[in-house]
Design an enzyme around this catalytic site. Structure first.
Site, PDB file in Angstrom:
ATOM      1  N   CYS A 157       0.845  -1.200   0.000  1.00  0.00           N
ATOM      2  CA  CYS A 157       0.000   0.000   0.000  1.00  0.00           C
ATOM      3  C   CYS A 157       0.882   1.253   0.000  1.00  0.00           C
ATOM      4  CB  CYS A 157      -0.960   0.009   1.201  1.00  0.00           C
ATOM      5  SG  CYS A 157      -1.805  -1.532   1.525  1.00  0.00           S
ATOM      6  N   ASP A 204      -9.816  -2.450  -5.512  1.00  0.00           N
ATOM      7  CA  ASP A 204      -8.843  -1.521  -4.945  1.00  0.00           C
ATOM      8  C   ASP A 204      -9.147  -0.119  -5.449  1.00  0.00           C
ATOM      9  OD1 ASP A 204      -6.670  -0.125  -4.006  1.00  0.00           O
ATOM     10  OD2 ASP A 204      -5.164  -1.543  -4.749  1.00  0.00           O
ATOM     11  N   HIS A 236      -7.778  -4.282  -1.609  1.00  0.00           N
ATOM     12  CA  HIS A 236      -6.637  -3.468  -1.181  1.00  0.00           C
ATOM     13  C   HIS A 236      -6.178  -3.909   0.216  1.00  0.00           C
ATOM     14  CE1 HIS A 236      -4.111   0.094  -1.067  1.00  0.00           C
ATOM     15  NE2 HIS A 236      -4.499   0.258   0.180  1.00  0.00           N
TER      16      HIS A 236
END
Ligand SMILES: *[C@@H]1O[C@H](CO)[C@@H](O)[C@H](O)[C@H]1NC(C)=O
Ligand SMILES: *[C@@H]1O[C@H](CO)[C@@H](O)[C@H](O)[C@H]1NC(C)=O
Ligand SMILES: *[C@@H]1O[C@H](CO)[C@@H](O)[C@H](O)[C@H]1NC(C)=O
Length: 268
Positions: A157, A204, A236
């Site tokens: 991330c 995501d 995500h």
């Protein structure tokens, strides 16, 4: 030769049956002692050169004695057990692994893609102008103090963007992997000077299919080896945080980890 391969097939079929009785279907079992989802982290937190680092060392022989993995966390930082456990997993895969505190003790309490989280404020406090420094310091520590010659950088991330940044000219890392990177921009992709791989989630908001397609058109223009894997049934964050009771999520997390290890095994 032929007989040997037939008996190999037979034993594979048998082990498939054995697996089938346990898990409901034949699978190519992932060694759960390497990919830890739960448990107690085994590494240590140490401060070097004014950077707090989570350090996890292989207990057996290192796969490549002068190579290491630099682990760049999501917004939850090294405070999150799943980040420590995943760093431990890279150590079990044979790499000395160091995860620096990217947030100077100020990690996020919520993911940045959750509505209601003030992403603007968090990003304003944690832009590259403050985040590059602890990463650069960790690379110098790896090279100058620990004698590491090759560094694979794995980011998740928030940290994924920095995987790319640190394989740019003079970045100091030699191979990059990023799972569901957020805020990765085109100039950062085009600037890479080393192999770079991505594990992408089906769902995501930080990397929608159209953005993923853009990234896939940019990577070949870099002239570097690249790989983009899309994992179904994931969202995500899946490279680090999943519900292990959901088979697709567990499979995706293990897949992203094994993708990174294989990438490093091949290019480091
Ligand atoms: C160490 O890091 C802290 C937090 O980033 C900073 O406030 C301090 O000035 C640093 N100290 C030195 C000696 O660099
Ligand atoms: C988010 O943070 C920014 C920058 O600090 C601020 O200007 C904005 O008002 C905040 N938004 C919300 C919804 O709190
Ligand atoms: C994890 O998935 C299982 C199976 O779908 C579900 O029962 C459980 O509530 C989930 N746990 C969390 C924390 O979402």
């Amino acid at each position: 030769m032929r007989a040997a391969s037939i008996s190999l097939l037979a034993s594979l079929a048998l082990s498939g049956l054995a697996t089938a009785s346990k898990h409901g279907k034949a699978n190519c079992a992932v060694d759960e002692t390497i990919v830890a989802h739960t448990g107690t982290p085994v590494g240590k937190v140490e401060v070097h050169d004014n950077v707090t680092m989570y350090i996890s060392k292989p207990d057996k022989d290192r796969k490549k004695p002068d190579a290491a993995v630099l682990y760049l966390t999501d917004v939850f930082g090294i405070e999150l057990d799943q980040n420590k456990l995943l760093a431990d997993s890279f150590a079990r895969a044979g790499y000395l692994t160091i995860a620096p505190d990217l947030f100077n003790g100020d990690p996020a309490l919520q993911d940045i893609n959750i509505p209601g989280f003030n992403t603007t404020a968090f990003i304003a406090r944690h832009g590259p102008e403050v985040t590059d420094a602890p990463i650069a310091a960790t690379i110098l520590y790896l090279r100058n103090v620990l004698g590491i010659k090759r560094i694979g950088v794995t980011g998740y991330c928030f940290g994924g963007r920095y995987s790319f940044r640190f394989v740019a000219e003079g970045g100091g890392a030699d191979v990059a992997f990023a799972a569901h990177p957020s805020l990765l921009d085109n100039t950062e992709i085009l600037a890479i000077k080393a192999p770079a791989a991505i594990a992408a989630a089906q769902t995501d908001s930080m990397m929608l299919p159209a953005r993923r397609a853009e990234i896939e058109t940019l990577l070949p223009t870099t002239g570097q080896p690249y790989q983009v894997n899309l994992y179904s049934g994931t969202s995500h964050g899946f490279g680090v945080r999943v519900n292990v009771s959901v088979p697709a999520q567990k499979f995706g997390k293990e897949g992203a980890f094994l993708q990174a290890v294989r990438w490093f095994d091949n290019f480091l």
